[in-house]
Motif scaffolding. Structure first.
Motif, PDB file in Angstrom:
ATOM      1  N   ASP A 135      26.796  -3.837  10.017  1.00 41.41           N
ATOM      2  CA  ASP A 135      28.093  -3.068   9.621  1.00 41.41           C
ATOM      3  C   ASP A 135      27.092  -2.950   7.525  1.00 41.41           C
ATOM      4  N   SER A 136      27.180  -2.237   7.315  1.00 39.84           N
ATOM      5  CA  SER A 136      26.260  -2.099   6.031  1.00 39.84           C
ATOM      6  C   SER A 136      27.127  -1.902   4.878  1.00 39.84           C
ATOM      7  N   CYS A 137      27.325  -1.785   4.089  1.00 41.07           N
ATOM      8  CA  CYS A 137      28.500  -1.294   2.080  1.00 41.07           C
ATOM      9  C   CYS A 137      29.218  -0.313   2.453  1.00 41.07           C
ATOM     10  N   THR A 138      28.002   1.169   2.628  1.00 44.90           N
ATOM     11  CA  THR A 138      29.068   2.601   3.061  1.00 44.90           C
ATOM     12  C   THR A 138      29.834   2.559   4.285  1.00 44.90           C
ATOM     13  N   ARG A 139      29.369   1.819   5.846  1.00 45.70           N
ATOM     14  CA  ARG A 139      30.023   1.845   6.579  1.00 45.70           C
ATOM     15  C   ARG A 139      31.343   1.134   6.200  1.00 45.70           C
TER      16      ARG A 139
ATOM     17  N   GLU B  32      26.107  -6.337   1.810  1.00 48.25           N
ATOM     18  CA  GLU B  32      25.523  -5.900   0.001  1.00 48.25           C
ATOM     19  C   GLU B  32      24.192  -4.816   1.077  1.00 48.25           C
ATOM     20  N   HIS B  33      23.829  -3.925   1.762  1.00 47.63           N
ATOM     21  CA  HIS B  33      22.801  -3.514   2.109  1.00 47.63           C
ATOM     22  C   HIS B  33      23.566  -1.821   1.988  1.00 47.63           C
ATOM     23  N   MET B  34      23.410  -0.529   0.956  1.00 45.39           N
ATOM     24  CA  MET B  34      23.892   0.770   1.341  1.00 45.39           C
ATOM     25  C   MET B  34      22.955   1.263   2.243  1.00 45.39           C
ATOM     26  N   LEU B  35      23.843   2.272   3.191  1.00 44.61           N
ATOM     27  CA  LEU B  35      22.723   2.819   4.041  1.00 44.61           C
ATOM     28  C   LEU B  35      21.669   4.052   3.705  1.00 44.61           C
ATOM     29  N   LYS B  36      21.978   3.770   2.267  1.00 44.88           N
ATOM     30  CA  LYS B  36      19.992   5.154   1.200  1.00 44.88           C
ATOM     31  C   LYS B  36      19.040   3.841   1.172  1.00 44.88           C
TER      32      LYS B  36
END
Length: 601
Positions: A275-279, A318-322
């Motif tokens: 699960d990423s930060c955006t999700r 902590e990681h954005m989808l971008k």
């Protein structure tokens, strides 16, 4: 020399000036990498943050390692199951773990990983040919990792045991001192083993193979092949759900149960998800809309301990989808993209799709949207409800396995001949309440407990009471599913049809739970004789053991028959235990306050 009346203004140009080039000033500042000041930038994460290839990789890897190091939940030598779906985030997580296990890594990861892949093709309506092609690609990628992997199909939920829905106690969390001692002991063990493990697997650190590491050349084979009856039963289950929102929630629930069973079967104590930060930002707003506000800290936090012996961790939070997309593109991370259950669905088809479109569109206009929502979720605290935390056998939801957020203490079982009728009546009128207002035939009426029963009378002046005769009996179970706002204690102005039912039988027959799901017993015909009254009793038994959000989702499932048998059997078992506890409650001797304080001291 200046003269009075002289005009020094320049003539107005006929054509308007050319517009400035977008980002021209930023391009001047992004000539070099913002980190090393030497390399040429290859990507821009945020405004003014231009990174070269090497600095972006170091930045990306550091965020992954920092999340694991800051929480210190994974101890050296611990078995961790990586939930890999083939998507960008989970694939990036898998390759981060592989790089952390390599000997060239500065700080090696010291846990023992495994991979699990869940095939959801039957729930998404894919044909067998496409599923076989995807599985071949998945197996090729997982074999190249050299890690032990487990391939399971979603149809296997029809063979899960009841223990999947039970909470197992875990050992108390150890402090930083215990973590440091475990790390020091693991390093000493590595030094004592020498280079013996390096000859077997040069890509992994020596010593990991000694911790029950399966051979890369003989990974664990996929689970048993699913039968056509199980595939048909799963398709029937998802086809019977009315809304896409309920389908996505049901799919997530069954997937979690299956991964939890794999982890417990093979001895994994941690499960990593991608699960990423955006999700997680989208999930936070979605769960708020679904009525899961009480469980946001578990659903979006780094660690989810609701299962007890197996903890779900989210190291990619902590990681954005971008950032994930850029990393996968620059370093050629293999992914497997398959159609999901909401593929090609419009924005307003479900709450999940609507929230996803809302957050992503807002993020395009205001780049700090996702980070703001994510930082808000970090402030959520896992605070159990008063009086429920200390109980090892606390009631939990039958589907999501969270603590029940619907009170059952306010039920009046003695007035309704057992907890089964109390569970039907009280959520219908108002959870934990002793009086209230309802609409009867368009007229506002007041209800309350009178003379051992429930009375309902008119609120209008001059009307004698009781307006309706007492005792009032429970409505059929189907009325619980007609209006979610009324059924679960929320205020509603929906007109309720109150009528006097026949007197309750003194001894009601226990509901019969189907021994298996429809489609799996067609040859035996053992589930065809279930009477409508028994099915209503079973519906009430299941609904009583669900949290608010799961009750709303079950409203979109007309019948409980297509559900996997382990859910129905566990619901019946819990109901029997509750009835037995209620029968012996008056014979139990409770500890006094002095004895409780003495035991705690």
């Amino acid at each position: 020399m200046c003269q009075v009346g002289e005009d020094y203004r320049e003539p107005v140009p006929k054509d308007p000036p050319p517009p400035p080039r977008p980002g021209h000033e930023q391009q001047k500042c992004m000539k070099w990498c913002v980190k090393c000041k030497k390399g040429a930038p290859v990507l821009v994460i945020r405004a003014g943050d231009a990174f070269c290839r090497d600095c972006f990789k170091a930045y990306y890897v550091h965020k992954f390692r920092a999340v694991l190091g800051k929480n210190r939940l994974i101890f050296p030598g611990e078995k961790v199951l990586l939930a890999w779906s083939g998507g960008p985030s989970s694939s990036s997580m898998l390759w981060q773990v592989l790089e952390g296990l390599s000997r060239e890594s500065a700080k090696q990861l010291r846990f023992v990983p495994g991979v699990v892949y869940v095939d959801e093709g039957a729930a998404c309506g894919r044909n067998p040919e496409d599923r076989a092609e995807t599985l071949a690609e998945v197996q090729s990628i997982l074999r190249s990792t050299g890690l032990p992997w487990h391939g399971v199909a979603l149809e296997e939920v029809f063979g899960l045991p009841q223990s999947v829905l039970r909470h197992f106690s875990q050992e108390p969390a150890m402090g930083d001192g215990a973590y440091k001692e475990a790390v020091d002991g693991f390093i000493q063990q590595q030094q004592g083993l020498g280079t013996e493990g390096a000859r077997d697997s040069p890509s992994l650190s020596p010593g990991l193979e000694q911790l029950s590491w399966p051979s890369p050349h003989n990974p664990q084979s996929p689970a048993r092949p699913h039968t056509a009856a199980e595939t048909e039963a799963l398709s029937r289950l998802f086809n019977s759900v009315r809304t896409l929102t309920a389908k996505e929630e049901l799919l997530q629930t069954l997937r979690t149960h299956l991964i939890l069973h794999v982890a417990r079967t093979h001895g994994y104590s941690k499960v990593m998800t991608g699960d990423s930060c955006t999700r997680l930002a989208i999930k936070l707003l979605t769960n708020l809309a679904l009525g899961r506000g009480a469980f946001l800290a578990w659903d979006t936090g780094f660690a989810d301990e609701r299962h007890g012996d197996v903890v779900v961790v989210r190291p990619m939070r902590e990681h954005m989808l971008k950032e994930v997309a850029f990393y996968n593109h620059l370093f050629a991370i293999p992914t497997v993209l398959t159609p999901a259950i909401d593929t090609k669905a419009p924005e307003k088809a479900s709450i999940h799709r609507l929230m996803e479109a809302f957050v992503l569109q807002l993020q395009a206009q205001f780049p700090s949207t996702v980070s703001t929502v994510y930082r808000t979720s970090e402030k959520l605290v896992k605070a159990p409800r008063a009086g429920r935390a200390a109980s090892p056998s606390r009631p939990c939801c039958l589907l999501c396995l969270c603590m029940l957020d619907v009170d059952s203490a306010g039920l009046h079982p003695g007035r309704w001949g057992g907890g089964r009728w109390g569970a039907l009546v009280m959520p219908w009128l108002g959870v934990g309440a002793d009086s209230g207002h309802v609409l009867v035939s368009g007229e506002l009426c007041t209800w309350g407990w009178e003379a051992g029963g429930l009375g309902c009378w008119s609120s209008s002046p001059g009307v004698p009471r009781p307006f309706l005769p007492t005792p009032f009996h429970a409505p059929p179970a189907q009325s619980l599913l007609t209006d979610s706002a009324t059924a679960f204690g929320a205020q509603s102005t929906t007109a309720l049809s109150l009528r006097q039912a026949p007197a309750l039988q003194t001894q009601a027959k226990e509901p019969t739970v189907p021994c298996c799901s429809p489609g799996l017993c067609e040859d035996r015909g053992c589930c065809r004789g279930t009477r409508p009254s028994e099915r209503e009793d079973l519906q009430a038994c299941v609904i009583e053991q669900l949290c608010y959000s799961c009750r709303v989702n079950m409203k979109d499932l007309p019948s409980l028959d297509p559900l996997p048998p382990y859910i129905l059997t566990e619901a019946q078992l819990r109901n029997h235990r509750a009835q037995a506890m209620q029968e012996i409650q008056e014979f139990l001797i409770e500890d006094s306050e002095d004895e409780v304080e003495t035991g705690q001291s």
